[in-house]
Design a protein around this motif. Structure first.
Motif, mmCIF file in Angstrom:
data_model
loop_
_atom_site.group_PDB
_atom_site.id
_atom_site.type_symbol
_atom_site.label_atom_id
_atom_site.label_comp_id
_atom_site.label_asym_id
_atom_site.label_seq_id
_atom_site.Cartn_x
_atom_site.Cartn_y
_atom_site.Cartn_z
ATOM 1 N N SER A 790 -1.830 -19.346 11.960
ATOM 2 C CA SER A 790 -0.642 -18.805 11.289
ATOM 3 C C SER A 790 -1.029 -17.738 10.277
ATOM 4 N N LEU A 791 -2.109 -17.992 9.549
ATOM 5 C CA LEU A 791 -2.591 -17.022 8.558
ATOM 6 C C LEU A 791 -3.038 -15.728 9.237
ATOM 7 N N MET A 792 -3.718 -15.854 10.378
ATOM 8 C CA MET A 792 -4.162 -14.677 11.113
ATOM 9 C C MET A 792 -2.964 -13.851 11.578
ATOM 10 N N ILE A 793 -1.921 -14.518 12.060
ATOM 11 C CA ILE A 793 -0.725 -13.806 12.515
ATOM 12 C C ILE A 793 -0.071 -13.064 11.355
ATOM 13 N N LEU A 794 0.011 -13.720 10.198
ATOM 14 C CA LEU A 794 0.614 -13.079 9.025
ATOM 15 C C LEU A 794 -0.185 -11.864 8.577
ATOM 16 N N ILE A 795 -1.500 -11.996 8.562
ATOM 17 C CA ILE A 795 -2.363 -10.873 8.167
ATOM 18 C C ILE A 795 -2.186 -9.709 9.138
ATOM 19 N N PHE A 796 -2.150 -10.015 10.423
ATOM 20 C CA PHE A 796 -1.996 -8.961 11.428
ATOM 21 C C PHE A 796 -0.641 -8.263 11.297
ATOM 22 N N LEU A 797 0.416 -9.043 11.111
ATOM 23 C CA LEU A 797 1.755 -8.456 10.948
ATOM 24 C C LEU A 797 1.813 -7.602 9.692
ATOM 25 N N GLY A 798 1.178 -8.075 8.617
ATOM 26 C CA GLY A 798 1.125 -7.295 7.381
ATOM 27 C C GLY A 798 0.400 -5.978 7.581
ATOM 28 N N TYR A 799 -0.719 -6.032 8.319
ATOM 29 C CA TYR A 799 -1.479 -4.812 8.613
ATOM 30 C C TYR A 799 -0.623 -3.824 9.407
ATOM 31 N N CYS A 800 0.061 -4.344 10.438
ATOM 32 C CA CYS A 800 0.927 -3.480 11.256
ATOM 33 C C CYS A 800 2.040 -2.861 10.404
ATOM 34 N N TYR A 801 2.625 -3.663 9.511
ATOM 35 C CA TYR A 801 3.709 -3.176 8.653
ATOM 36 C C TYR A 801 3.237 -2.007 7.793
ATOM 37 N N PHE A 802 2.118 -2.166 7.140
ATOM 38 C CA PHE A 802 1.624 -1.101 6.253
ATOM 39 C C PHE A 802 1.141 0.115 7.038
ATOM 40 N N GLU A 803 0.596 -0.102 8.232
ATOM 41 C CA GLU A 803 0.184 1.028 9.062
ATOM 42 C C GLU A 803 1.395 1.840 9.519
ATOM 43 N N ILE A 804 2.457 1.140 9.935
ATOM 44 C CA ILE A 804 3.685 1.835 10.358
ATOM 45 C C ILE A 804 4.322 2.554 9.172
ATOM 46 N N LYS A 805 4.343 1.902 8.028
ATOM 47 C CA LYS A 805 4.904 2.505 6.814
ATOM 48 C C LYS A 805 4.131 3.767 6.435
ATOM 49 N N HIS A 806 2.797 3.693 6.512
ATOM 50 C CA HIS A 806 1.952 4.851 6.193
ATOM 51 C C HIS A 806 2.198 5.986 7.188
ATOM 52 N N TRP A 807 2.332 5.615 8.472
ATOM 53 C CA TRP A 807 2.580 6.630 9.510
ATOM 54 C C TRP A 807 3.906 7.344 9.267
ATOM 55 N N LYS A 808 4.947 6.598 8.885
ATOM 56 C CA LYS A 808 6.244 7.195 8.601
ATOM 57 C C LYS A 808 6.181 8.121 7.392
ATOM 58 N N GLN A 809 5.433 7.710 6.372
ATOM 59 C CA GLN A 809 5.292 8.547 5.182
ATOM 60 C C GLN A 809 4.609 9.868 5.522
ATOM 61 N N VAL A 810 3.575 9.789 6.329
ATOM 62 C CA VAL A 810 2.856 11.009 6.728
ATOM 63 C C VAL A 810 3.761 11.901 7.566
ATOM 64 N N LYS A 811 4.524 11.278 8.469
ATOM 65 C CA LYS A 811 5.420 12.040 9.333
ATOM 66 C C LYS A 811 6.520 12.728 8.520
ATOM 67 N N ASN A 812 7.096 11.990 7.554
ATOM 68 C CA ASN A 812 8.136 12.570 6.695
ATOM 69 C C ASN A 812 7.592 13.723 5.866
ATOM 70 N N LYS A 813 6.378 13.547 5.402
ATOM 71 C CA LYS A 813 5.743 14.589 4.587
ATOM 72 C C LYS A 813 5.523 15.852 5.407
ATOM 73 N N GLU A 814 5.121 15.665 6.679
ATOM 74 C CA GLU A 814 4.894 16.815 7.559
ATOM 75 C C GLU A 814 6.209 17.529 7.860
ATOM 76 N N GLU A 815 7.296 16.752 8.015
ATOM 77 C CA GLU A 815 8.587 17.346 8.349
ATOM 78 C C GLU A 815 9.187 18.117 7.180
ATOM 79 N N THR A 816 8.920 17.663 5.951
ATOM 80 C CA THR A 816 9.481 18.331 4.762
ATOM 81 C C THR A 816 8.636 19.500 4.295
ATOM 82 N N SER A 817 7.405 19.583 4.768
ATOM 83 C CA SER A 817 6.522 20.675 4.308
ATOM 84 C C SER A 817 6.660 21.912 5.191
#
Length: 817
Positions: A790-817
């Motif tokens: 269960s802990l491994m699943i939570l860690i993996f989901l957390g990693y995916c969440y922050f990776e997707i969030k980071h990807w969206k931030q980079v994408k938004n930054k590219e679109e506004t620049s």
């Protein structure tokens, strides 16, 4: 492009396993044996939906942890089962190649070079041979080696989160594969990596960074162990009482270690000269059982001696062409002539820190594989290196060399092709590598007799005189042909690299040529040992053990429980376990005391039985004297499957009363005394259990009885009635790490008697006696596995969440620049 490469790997692997798509299945000897040993457990699971965790079908009874047990709390198990369902058995080869491909990419090698290197590794001969033999757990464990190492390297290269997650998942899957010898060798590889890294870290004043990397990886180790805690805990608990644990006998002190016996450990040692099979596959004759070519010297000898040949049949027309130091082999450890050439080339052009780690690991692997041929070093390791004595077959450590040799070769090739090596060193490396590898190959091709006299350790015992000379000639011809073959492949590869060196061809063309030559080389050798002959029809695979006359007679016996023994090689074959409760069986981790009972008692009784059959008369007196087989309730002796078995009327039944007991001081006396007493009337008890019986006398009457009324793998129920308390011996194997005894539903004490059996003092009167297999290690282990997964699943989901969030931030930054 990566998707195309992934699909290419899957298709290439599927082509090798093409008979599967014709409706066939692999016939793997070890898997066939596993089907026999696991049938009782699987049937019980299908009928009840429960896990038996114990089987009575082998060696009188043993835990099922290392045979067939489901651990529901393990995330790794779910992933493994899904992968098996979709890809197995092709998935083993896919895993080899994709895992190594990922590792090479992690090392900064481009995708096409990585693909060529991954194919070179995945098709190395040993890795295919073990699939054909049915060593699936070993194969999957090897497949996870590359992702484990890739995760570590990613972590040390700065990708700490993704690297440690990959490491944790791969290690967890490797642990679940349940082949701890391969995990142990992976650990050796990792420790050697750590040794080199810490030296460089100290030198470059980066020790804190090293410590941080180690710390995060150790957290991954804890999590991986946690996910597999159920299987690890039960295995650890059981292993201490198996042949891999320390024996209590003093009569074998010189041969003893803290694990397996020394002679057993080193039995399958690689010969020192046999190391040359890395370069020339038939340097030692290939396999122990090869069907000779129709135009071979052996085939000619057979045709000239038809009458004699009909009496000499080895495995369906095969002959023993292997002549190395091992008792037998399924084939050589061949990494490929071109791969070994690239490895030697890498030795000349590499000096980076990964090189020293890989070189050290290669040398350690090769030297340790020699086992009994470097017995001083082997003894030192058996006595002082933790866990080293728990594993047998030193040749297996060559999985490290098989792993590191292609790495050095393709890292070196990459450095050459990317301009990191000056032209002078490239030229000198090419020439030197060709002289060493090509020169060795050509030397043995032109002068094969320098390889020795082509005789093996078992030749004079198994090869008839009329065939002997032909086999020697055949072995010589095989070595010579493969030596020429290796030389030609090395020459072609050298020529291709030299053309690139002269700028006559481009890098991608060179990689295509080398990859094609490597695949041609390895595919051709692999198919000698794992080919279409390894596949059978589905109907044939579903009936691995057709019912025989002997089986039919035994199955007509309506008694609730008794045992059988095949009297010819009963301890290397689990066939009888498919239908019956077996005194024999096939397993690498049987109980240690049971193995000692085999060595000191059962084998002697089998010798007497076979001597009686040899003279055509098995007398009652011989059967009566089979005290150990009789106390194991051995009712049937199987001599020939096509005739009725021998019924043994002296089998003692499921339980009986004894009036006499002999307290002994140690296990040696226990075994000796067991050969001297009649277990029907007397019991032998170690002094550790004397408090259960000391100063008590026992006397049974004819009307006293005990009867087995219910029999399941994990549950036994007896009806008991006696006029006085009785010293009762049960024909069941003693294992106190799970078996609990109950009298009328209340927990009761029991102890060991006759070296391996259970015994109880049962009070007078009418009672219900039960044995239940309730191992706490399984229950506790599953709970810890649930939490860790269960802990491994939570860690993996957390990693995916922050990776997707980071990807969206980079994408938004590219679109506004």
């Amino acid at each position: 492009m990566q998707i195309f490469i992934l699909l290419f790997i899957i298709v290439l692997s599927a082509i090798y396993f093409s008979p599967i798509f014709q409706g066939k299945k692999i016939q793997q000897d070890d898997i066939t044996q596993w089907r026999a040993m696991s049938k009782e457990i699987a049937d019980f699971r299908a009928e009840t939906g429960e896990e038996a965790l114990w089987t009575n079908s082998m060696f009188g009874g043993m835990p099922a942890y290392l045979i067939s047990a489901i651990y529901p709390g393990n995330l790794s198990a779910q992933i493994d089962r899904m992968y098996h369902r979709v890809f197995h058995p092709v998935g083993i080869l896919i895993l080899y190649i994709i895992g190594y491909y990922l590792l090479l990419l992690t090392l900064g090698i481009n995708k096409w070079q990585s693909l060529a290197g991954a194919i070179a590794y995945g098709f190395s001969t040993y890795l295919l041979i073990i699939i054909g033999a049915g060593h699936n757990t070993k194969a999957y464990a090897i497949g996870y080696m590359a992702p484990v190492i890739a995760g570590i390297i990613m972590t040390f290269k700065g990708r700490k989160i993704s690297g440690s997650l990959l490491f944790t998942l791969a290690l967890s899957l490797q642990l679940y594969s349940n082949h701890y010898q391969i995990t142990y060798y992976t650990l050796i590889l990792v420790l050697l990596f750590g040794l080199v890294e810490i030296i460089y870290s100290i030198k470059n004043k980066r020790i804190l960074n090293f410590a941080a990397n180690v710390a995060i990886l150790l957290l991954g180790v804890v999590l991986a162990i946690g996910m597999n805690f159920s299987i690890l805990y039960t295995t650890w608990e059981y292993s201490k009482q198996t042949i891999r644990g320390k024996s209590d006998l003093t009569s074998k002190d010189e041969n003893k270690t803290s694990g397996l016996d020394r002679d057993y450990i080193v039995q399958y040692s690689q010969g020192i000269d046999e190391t040359l099979t890395l370069l020339i596959p038939n340097f030692k004759g290939g396999s122990s059982t090869i069907k000779p070519d129709l135009n071979s010297e052996v085939a000619k000898a057979v045709r000239q001696n038809i009458e004699k040949a009909s009496q000499f049949q080895v495995n369906g027309g095969s002959v023993p062409l292997y002549f190395g130091d091992k008792p037998s082999t399924s084939g050589p450890v061949y990494v490929g002539a071109i791969v070994l050439y690239l490895f030697v080339l890498g030795l000349f052009v590499l000096r980076e820190r990964f090189f020293w780690w890989l070189l050290l690991a290669t040398v350690v692997s090769i030297v340790l594989s020699w086992g009994k041929n470097v017995m001083g070093l082997t003894n030192l390791l058996l006595d002082y290196l933790p866990l080293y004595s728990k594993f047998r077959a030193p040749e297996m450590i060559l999985v490290i060399a098989g792993f590191t040799i292609p790495l050095i070769g393709f890292i070196g090739l990459n450095r050459i092709l990317t301009g990191q090596v000056d032209k002078k060193n490239i030229y000198e490396g090419l020439i030197s590598s060709f002289i060493i590898t090509g020169g060795f190959s050509l030397l043995f091709a032109v002068f094969p007799s320098i390889a020795g006299n082509f005789t093996g350790i078992n030749d004079f015992a198994i090869i008839p005189d009329w065939l002997f000379d032909s086999i020697i000639i055949e072995r010589r011809n095989m070595l010579q042909a493969d030596a020429y073959r290796s030389f030609i492949l090395i020459a072609l590869s050298t020529g291709a690299i030299y053309l690139w060196y002269l700028k006559k061809i481009k890098v991608n063309i060179l990689i295509f040529l080398l990859g094609t030559l490597i695949l041609f080389d390895l595919w051709g050798v692999d198919k000698r040992y794992f080919n279409n002959d390894n596949f059978v029809s589905v109907s044939e695979s579903r009936k691995p053990f057709p019912l025989t006359i002997a089986d039919e007679v035994i199955l007509k016996d309506t008694d609730i429980s008794f045992r059988v023994i095949p009297i010819n090689n009963p301890f290397v074959d689990a066939r009888a376990s498919y239908y019956h409760q077996n005194v024999g069986g096939y397993h690498a981790a049987k109980l240690g005391r049971y193995q000692e009972l085999i060595d000191y008692c059962i084998n002697r009784e089998l010798m007497q039985i076979n001597n009686g059959l040899r003279i055509g008369y098995l007398s009652d007196s011989i059967l009566m004297k089979m005290s150990v087989l009789n106390m194991l309730n051995t009712r049937y002796l199987i001599n020939d499957l096509n005739i009725p078995p021998i019924k043994n009327k002296y089998a003692m039944g499921n339980a009986w009363f004894v009036n006499n007991y002999h307290i002994v001081n140690n296990p040696d006396e226990e075994l000796t005394s067991l050969r001297l007493v009649d277990p029907k009337t007397d019991a032998v008890v170690d002094k550790d259990f004397k408090d259960y019986i000391v100063d008590r006398s026992f006397s049974s009457e004819l009307k006293d009885r005990i009867e087995l009324v219910e029999n399941q793998p994990n549950f036994l129920k007896y009806s008991y009635n006696a006029s006085s308390e009785q010293f009762t011996v049960f024909s069941e194997i003693y294992y106190n790490k799970g078996w609990n005894a109950y009298i009328d539903g209340k927990k009761a004490e029991y102890f060991r008697a006759n070296y391996v059996l259970r015994a109880m003092v049962i009070p007078e009167g009418e009672h219900v006696v039960e044995f239940k297999f309730e191992p706490k290690s399984y229950t506790i282990g599953n709970k810890i596995s649930y939490v860790s997964s269960s802990l491994m699943i939570l860690i993996f989901l957390g990693y995916c969440y922050f990776e997707i969030k980071h990807w969206k931030q980079v994408k938004n930054k590219e679109e506004t620049s």
